[in-house]
Design a protein around this motif. Structure first.
Motif, mmCIF file in Angstrom:
data_model
loop_
_atom_site.group_PDB
_atom_site.id
_atom_site.type_symbol
_atom_site.label_atom_id
_atom_site.label_comp_id
_atom_site.label_asym_id
_atom_site.label_seq_id
_atom_site.Cartn_x
_atom_site.Cartn_y
_atom_site.Cartn_z
ATOM 1 N N SER A 182 35.478 37.026 38.395
ATOM 2 C CA SER A 182 36.331 36.259 37.576
ATOM 3 C C SER A 182 37.458 36.213 38.270
ATOM 4 O O SER A 182 37.968 37.382 38.858
ATOM 5 C CB SER A 182 36.518 37.210 36.442
ATOM 6 O OG SER A 182 37.449 36.162 35.515
ATOM 7 N N TYR A 183 38.217 35.231 38.471
ATOM 8 C CA TYR A 183 39.400 34.952 39.316
ATOM 9 C C TYR A 183 40.584 34.363 38.525
ATOM 10 O O TYR A 183 40.330 33.474 37.608
ATOM 11 C CB TYR A 183 39.168 33.904 40.466
ATOM 12 C CG TYR A 183 37.771 34.366 41.405
ATOM 13 C CD1 TYR A 183 38.105 35.484 42.150
ATOM 14 C CD2 TYR A 183 36.694 33.908 41.189
ATOM 15 C CE1 TYR A 183 37.050 36.069 43.095
ATOM 16 C CE2 TYR A 183 35.487 34.546 41.928
ATOM 17 C CZ TYR A 183 35.941 35.646 42.704
ATOM 18 O OH TYR A 183 34.846 35.828 43.580
ATOM 19 N N GLY A 184 41.748 34.811 38.740
ATOM 20 C CA GLY A 184 42.933 34.217 37.949
ATOM 21 C C GLY A 184 43.437 32.999 38.893
ATOM 22 O O GLY A 184 42.973 32.620 40.123
ATOM 23 N N LEU A 185 43.431 31.761 38.277
ATOM 24 C CA LEU A 185 44.032 30.458 38.803
ATOM 25 C C LEU A 185 45.125 30.861 39.865
ATOM 26 O O LEU A 185 45.955 31.342 39.341
ATOM 27 C CB LEU A 185 44.282 29.695 37.633
ATOM 28 C CG LEU A 185 44.836 28.125 38.143
ATOM 29 C CD1 LEU A 185 43.641 27.507 38.761
ATOM 30 C CD2 LEU A 185 45.332 27.251 36.971
ATOM 31 N N ILE A 186 44.847 30.264 40.842
ATOM 32 C CA ILE A 186 45.816 30.223 41.780
ATOM 33 C C ILE A 186 46.242 28.957 42.206
ATOM 34 O O ILE A 186 45.109 27.960 42.353
ATOM 35 C CB ILE A 186 45.653 30.886 43.053
ATOM 36 C CG1 ILE A 186 45.326 32.418 42.905
ATOM 37 C CG2 ILE A 186 46.905 30.899 44.306
ATOM 38 C CD1 ILE A 186 44.984 33.225 44.007
ATOM 39 N N GLN A 223 32.948 48.069 29.235
ATOM 40 C CA GLN A 223 32.223 48.449 27.960
ATOM 41 C C GLN A 223 30.778 47.918 27.873
ATOM 42 O O GLN A 223 30.152 48.494 26.896
ATOM 43 C CB GLN A 223 33.269 48.009 26.732
ATOM 44 C CG GLN A 223 34.494 48.826 26.855
ATOM 45 C CD GLN A 223 35.395 48.196 25.876
ATOM 46 O OE1 GLN A 223 35.136 47.166 24.984
ATOM 47 N NE2 GLN A 223 36.363 48.788 25.783
ATOM 48 N N HIS A 224 30.521 46.791 28.241
ATOM 49 C CA HIS A 224 29.267 46.431 28.165
ATOM 50 C C HIS A 224 28.295 46.355 29.376
ATOM 51 O O HIS A 224 27.426 45.588 29.751
ATOM 52 C CB HIS A 224 29.276 44.655 27.939
ATOM 53 C CG HIS A 224 29.865 44.442 26.413
ATOM 54 N ND1 HIS A 224 31.328 44.544 26.289
ATOM 55 C CD2 HIS A 224 29.112 44.210 25.343
ATOM 56 C CE1 HIS A 224 31.671 44.429 24.827
ATOM 57 N NE2 HIS A 224 30.241 44.200 24.432
ATOM 58 N N GLY A 225 28.560 47.455 30.259
ATOM 59 C CA GLY A 225 27.742 47.628 31.402
ATOM 60 C C GLY A 225 27.915 47.043 32.608
ATOM 61 O O GLY A 225 27.008 46.742 33.589
ATOM 62 N N MET A 226 28.942 46.049 32.892
ATOM 63 C CA MET A 226 29.346 45.301 33.850
ATOM 64 C C MET A 226 30.073 46.215 34.809
ATOM 65 O O MET A 226 31.303 46.112 34.281
ATOM 66 C CB MET A 226 29.714 43.799 33.966
ATOM 67 C CG MET A 226 28.880 43.035 32.745
ATOM 68 S SD MET A 226 27.310 42.653 33.901
ATOM 69 C CE MET A 226 27.971 41.384 34.742
ATOM 70 N N HIS A 227 29.842 46.779 35.583
ATOM 71 C CA HIS A 227 30.616 47.787 36.236
ATOM 72 C C HIS A 227 31.670 47.164 37.665
ATOM 73 O O HIS A 227 30.991 46.466 38.434
ATOM 74 C CB HIS A 227 30.002 49.049 37.027
ATOM 75 C CG HIS A 227 28.977 49.856 35.771
ATOM 76 N ND1 HIS A 227 29.617 50.515 34.976
ATOM 77 C CD2 HIS A 227 27.925 49.615 35.860
ATOM 78 C CE1 HIS A 227 28.672 51.105 34.058
ATOM 79 N NE2 HIS A 227 27.592 50.495 34.710
ATOM 80 N N GLN A 228 32.948 47.457 37.383
ATOM 81 C CA GLN A 228 33.652 46.569 38.439
ATOM 82 C C GLN A 228 33.202 47.481 39.716
ATOM 83 O O GLN A 228 33.503 48.615 40.035
ATOM 84 C CB GLN A 228 35.236 46.947 38.054
ATOM 85 C CG GLN A 228 36.124 46.188 39.137
ATOM 86 C CD GLN A 228 37.596 46.212 38.536
ATOM 87 O OE1 GLN A 228 37.982 47.327 38.018
ATOM 88 N NE2 GLN A 228 38.366 45.260 38.986
ATOM 89 N N TYR A 229 33.305 46.679 40.915
ATOM 90 C CA TYR A 229 33.041 47.275 42.241
ATOM 91 C C TYR A 229 33.982 46.525 43.470
ATOM 92 O O TYR A 229 34.084 47.181 44.432
ATOM 93 C CB TYR A 229 31.517 46.969 42.796
ATOM 94 C CG TYR A 229 31.034 45.736 42.953
ATOM 95 C CD1 TYR A 229 31.123 45.281 44.259
ATOM 96 C CD2 TYR A 229 30.739 44.757 42.043
ATOM 97 C CE1 TYR A 229 30.642 43.993 44.673
ATOM 98 C CE2 TYR A 229 30.200 43.521 42.166
ATOM 99 C CZ TYR A 229 30.290 43.162 43.426
ATOM 100 O OH TYR A 229 29.839 41.890 43.743
ATOM 101 N N GLU A 230 34.585 45.517 42.880
ATOM 102 C CA GLU A 230 35.810 44.843 43.740
ATOM 103 C C GLU A 230 36.774 44.312 42.737
ATOM 104 O O GLU A 230 36.473 44.204 41.560
ATOM 105 C CB GLU A 230 35.160 43.869 44.392
ATOM 106 C CG GLU A 230 35.548 43.225 45.550
ATOM 107 C CD GLU A 230 36.490 41.858 45.153
ATOM 108 O OE1 GLU A 230 37.406 41.428 45.930
ATOM 109 O OE2 GLU A 230 36.417 41.327 43.956
ATOM 110 N N ILE A 231 37.846 44.043 43.061
ATOM 111 C CA ILE A 231 38.660 43.563 42.338
ATOM 112 C C ILE A 231 38.526 42.595 41.200
ATOM 113 O O ILE A 231 38.800 42.581 40.111
ATOM 114 C CB ILE A 231 40.101 42.961 43.165
ATOM 115 C CG1 ILE A 231 40.975 44.191 43.777
ATOM 116 C CG2 ILE A 231 41.155 42.188 42.197
ATOM 117 C CD1 ILE A 231 42.100 43.691 44.732
ATOM 118 N N SER A 232 37.594 41.507 41.932
ATOM 119 C CA SER A 232 37.357 40.472 40.966
ATOM 120 C C SER A 232 35.932 40.466 40.576
ATOM 121 O O SER A 232 35.399 39.170 40.000
ATOM 122 C CB SER A 232 37.713 39.032 41.657
ATOM 123 O OG SER A 232 39.074 38.970 42.067
#
Length: 372
Positions: A182-186, A223-232
């Protein structure tokens, strides 16, 4: 030994309003000639064993079934791929026939360019697919037992509300996919969005809302089991992108195709962008390289920091010492002390890593490790 490669397919059925990647509207393009030259360029490195291969674009699934199979056969002739083999795809182009073809030739990971589940926002972004295409694409991938399915989502979009982001995340999670980027628009130059913004015809949510959206997304996915492993990037256990880790670990990789970048034998290179120029170079047995740079030791250390810090585990101190012959805590002592005091990084005996606050302010942290 280099164990990864990236292949670029620069063709799209529709040009998105925000995209600044090297891409061209596929109609009337010399696609078959391009594939011939791409296959030729790949052959120059000899038969190789790879751990990861990523085919991106543009849109690889913009190719016809015949063209796609030609590329898949050439890849399998050239490379023995022992690990992660990813294709990017647009949901509306990922037909059952194309999924079956990808599966037959060993592709085990699909990265779907979803961006949002909101139809109005999809139209604003210039996407070719509709909401229902996303569900059908995932269904097709599941039918052919693709091992790992990833969705690309965007936030901080023009007119996007928190409720719209929440709904997109809820719909993505309902599909039980394995990975979400998931990326913020640039706003990038040479995009339709940038031109509209310059004319005052495009309004983005303010930066504070963008930060709120990011934090909300991180919490909901965790909360739904998708673990962050990198900023995006977020993944179920065992589904983190091994190919992208090659970039973040500052390791070497091949890059093939128009506009592709690679990192080989200490040299970073970028191929020329225009398809016809690329074809002309390769046809005359000339490397299609636009730029080559050999980073200095200092530059490689800086790259190690701002790439490695993107990962939640951060920069490994022992690996840093082996790679560069110096102690991380000594080399960046002042910078580390200041960032720890500002609660932007943690400094454990084994790693330097971003805090939650540091991930929101990532660029500021990265800049601190660039010696002027």
């Amino acid at each position: 030994m280099i164990k990864s490669a990236y292949i670029h397919i620069p063709f799209c059925v529709k040009i998105c309003t925000y995209c600044d990647f090297n891409k061209y509207f596929i109609q009337n393009q010399p696609v078959d000639d391009y594939l011939s030259c791409l296959i030729e360029e790949m052959s120059w490195v000899g038969k190789r064993e790879l751990e990861t291969l990523f085919v991106g674009g543009g849109t690889p699934t913009a190719l016809s079934v015949k063209q796609l199979e030609r590329l898949l056969i050439a890849i399998n002739d050239q490379f023995d791929i022992h690990g992660e083999y990813t294709f990017e795809a647009n949901p509306d182009e990922l037909t059952e026939e194309k999924v079956a073809l990808l599966k037959r030739y060993g592709v085990n990971r699909l990265s779907l360019g979803v961006q949002t589940f909101d139809q109005k926002l999809l139209e604003t972004l210039g996407r070719s697919h509709k909401r229902e295409d996303i569900f059908k694409a995932v269904e097709n991938a599941r039918k052919y037992e693709i091992k790992s399915i990833s969705l690309d989502l965007m936030y901080h979009l023009p007119g996007q509300t928190m409720a719209q982001l929440d709904n997109s995340l809820t719909e993505a999670l309902s599909l039980h996919v394995d990975h979400i980027s998931s990326y913020g628009l640039i706003l990038e130059k040479q995009t339709q969005f940038y031109n509209l913004y310059q004319k005052g015809q495009l309004q983005l949510p303010d930066e504070d809302i963008g930060a709120d959206m990011y934090n909300f997304m991180v919490q909901k996915l965790e909360q739904h089991g998708m673990h962050q492993y990198e900023i995006s990037n977020f993944a179920k256990i065992g589904h983190a992108s091994e190919h992208n880790k090659v970039y973040w670990r500052n390791e070497e990789y091949f890059g093939f195709g128009a506009g592709a970048s690679g990192y080989v034998n200490g040299v970073r290179y970028t191929n020329i962008n225009p398809v016809n120029h690329y074809i002309d170079k390769v046809t005359h047995s000339t490397p299609p390289i636009l730029t080559e740079t050999t980073p200095s030791l200092e530059e490689r250390i800086e790259e190690e920091m701002f790439l490695g810090l993107r990962m939640n585990q951060g920069v490994d101190k022992e690996r840093f010492a082996v790679k560069f012959g110096c102690v991380l805590d000594d080399y960046y002592k002042e910078e580390i002390d200041q960032l720890v005091q500002r609660h932007l990084i943690t400094n454990s005996p084994t790693h330097i890593a971003l805090t939650s606050k540091g991930r929101v302010m990532g660029n500021s942290v990265f800049e601190a490790f660039i010696k002027l």
